[in-house]
Design a protein around this motif. Structure first.
Motif, PDB file in Angstrom:
ATOM      1  N   ILE A  21      45.208  27.930  57.524  1.00 35.36           N
ATOM      2  CA  ILE A  21      47.340  27.811  58.089  1.00 35.36           C
ATOM      3  C   ILE A  21      47.386  27.275  58.958  1.00 35.36           C
ATOM      4  O   ILE A  21      46.537  27.504  60.132  1.00 35.36           O
ATOM      5  N   GLN A  28      53.919  26.485  61.434  1.00 33.99           N
ATOM      6  CA  GLN A  28      54.171  26.966  60.782  1.00 33.99           C
ATOM      7  C   GLN A  28      55.194  26.466  59.814  1.00 33.99           C
ATOM      8  O   GLN A  28      56.062  26.210  58.518  1.00 33.99           O
ATOM      9  N   TYR A  31      56.041  22.911  58.871  1.00 32.39           N
ATOM     10  CA  TYR A  31      55.132  22.773  57.785  1.00 32.39           C
ATOM     11  C   TYR A  31      56.354  22.724  56.700  1.00 32.39           C
ATOM     12  O   TYR A  31      56.071  22.611  55.760  1.00 32.39           O
ATOM     13  N   VAL A  76      54.045  29.852  54.126  1.00 35.87           N
ATOM     14  CA  VAL A  76      53.006  28.368  54.308  1.00 35.87           C
ATOM     15  C   VAL A  76      52.208  29.196  53.765  1.00 35.87           C
ATOM     16  O   VAL A  76      51.534  28.015  52.411  1.00 35.87           O
ATOM     17  N   ARG A  77      51.077  30.634  53.240  1.00 34.67           N
ATOM     18  CA  ARG A  77      50.253  30.640  52.469  1.00 34.67           C
ATOM     19  C   ARG A  77      50.310  30.486  50.427  1.00 34.67           C
ATOM     20  O   ARG A  77      50.224  30.034  49.795  1.00 34.67           O
ATOM     21  N   TRP A  80      50.258  26.638  50.960  1.00 42.08           N
ATOM     22  CA  TRP A  80      49.150  25.509  51.519  1.00 42.08           C
ATOM     23  C   TRP A  80      48.172  25.155  50.661  1.00 42.08           C
ATOM     24  O   TRP A  80      48.251  25.603  49.155  1.00 42.08           O
TER      25      TRP A  80
END
Length: 185
Positions: A21, A28, A31, A76-77, A80
């Protein structure tokens, strides 16, 4: 703090990621802005002001507080590599299944005269694709942790305790006091 079954399912899917990531706060935040289609949505998701999001995107702010950094990484995770995540989920739900490794208290409801006292056991058991699919679907639909544990208990009861129907017919498994749990694809 004991991990939940839902978190373990998410981590198992993250194991299929092909790239790391984004590492910096700016990357981050960029994104998240792209994924959520705007700074306002990111600000609401992270519980910060829209102006703060803009400052991270432009690079004027670089080091978030520890709690904000954790929230950013979690968001984000979650988003992702959705195609990689979907492919890993589909493979587990159609051909491979999952492996559940847990240390928890197991009790039983069985025929009279049998031992059904609950005790802590450490179990590592492969569950078939059907159980993987049920767990992933329930997680995606927002099922509670208790519901996820009930599904896992059914699967463990079938494969570990009843040996896929070859013994202990009618045995119902109670899966409680989870001390640790890990899912592997």
């Amino acid at each position: 703090m004991v991990d939940s079954l839902g978190d373990s399912l998410d981590r198992a899917l993250e194991g299929a990621f092909t790239r790391r990531i984004p590492q910096s706060a700016q990357a981050q935040m960029k994104y998240l802005v792209k994924q959520l289609k705007g700074t306002r949505a990111v600000a609401q998701a992270l519980g910060i002001s829209q102006r703060t999001v803009e400052r991270y995107v432009t690079g004027r702010l670089k080091r978030p507080r520890r709690d904000l950094a954790a929230r950013m990484e979690r968001e984000v995770r979650k988003r992702w590599q959705p195609q990689i995540r979907a492919r890993a989920r589909k493979k587990a739900a159609s051909t491979d299944g999952i492996v559940v490794s847990t240390r928890a208290r197991f009790g039983f409801t069985a025929a009279p005269g049998t031992t059904d006292d609950a005790r802590v056991r450490h179990i590592t058991q492969a569950l078939g694709p059907r159980w993987a699919e049920r767990l992933f679907e329930a997680r995606e639909q927002g099922a509670t942790e208790q519901h996820l544990l009930e599904i896992a208990a059914e699967g463990l009861g079938r494969y570990y305790f009843r040996d896929d129907g070859r013994r202990a017919r009618g045995l119902d498994v109670e899966f409680t006091d989870v001390q640790e749990i890990e899912i592997v694809l």
